[in-house]
Design a protein around this motif. Structure first.
Motif, short mmCIF file in Angstrom:
data_model
loop_
_atom_site.label_atom_id
_atom_site.label_comp_id
_atom_site.label_asym_id
_atom_site.label_seq_id
_atom_site.Cartn_x
_atom_site.Cartn_y
_atom_site.Cartn_z
N GLN A 63 0.83 -1.20 0.00
CA GLN A 63 0.00 0.00 0.00
C GLN A 63 0.87 1.26 0.00
N ARG A 64 1.90 1.27 0.81
CA ARG A 64 2.79 2.44 0.90
C ARG A 64 3.53 2.66 -0.42
N LEU A 65 4.00 1.56 -1.03
CA LEU A 65 4.70 1.68 -2.31
C LEU A 65 3.76 2.22 -3.39
N GLU A 66 2.52 1.74 -3.39
CA GLU A 66 1.56 2.20 -4.38
C GLU A 66 1.23 3.68 -4.16
N ALA A 67 1.13 4.10 -2.90
CA ALA A 67 0.86 5.51 -2.59
C ALA A 67 2.01 6.39 -3.05
N GLU A 68 3.22 5.84 -3.10
CA GLU A 68 4.38 6.60 -3.54
C GLU A 68 4.66 6.41 -5.03
N LEU B 284 12.71 1.34 5.98
CA LEU B 284 13.90 0.85 5.29
C LEU B 284 13.53 -0.02 4.09
N ILE B 285 12.57 -0.93 4.27
CA ILE B 285 12.14 -1.82 3.18
C ILE B 285 11.57 -1.00 2.03
N VAL B 286 10.72 -0.03 2.34
CA VAL B 286 10.12 0.81 1.30
C VAL B 286 11.22 1.53 0.51
#
Length: 68
Positions: free
Chosen positions: A14-19, A57-59
């Motif tokens: 979700q965070r990756l998609e938001a970015e 860190l993973i993101v």
């Protein structure tokens, strides 16, 4: 999607998609297992989880891996 109190692969996606980076769950697991880009803890029930500090860190690692 279910909401959990701990950080799972779904929250990372979700965070990756938001970015602006849309990748699939199998791709993210491949980055973790085959390319050893990062490591997450596995619960006794089989869920991949991480802490808040590892989450950021993973993101960042995944974004750098894709040149973003």
């Amino acid at each position: 999607m279910r909401v959990y109190s701990y950080i799972t692969i779904g929250k990372i996606l979700q965070r990756l998609e938001a970015e602006g980076l849309k990748i699939s769950r199998p791709t993210l697991k491949s980055l973790m297992k085959k390319r050893h880009l990062f490591q997450m803890k596995v619960t006794p029930s089989g869920w991949y989880v991480c802490g808040e500090d590892q989450f950021n860190l993973i993101v960042n690692l995944v974004k750098k891996s894709y040149g973003r």
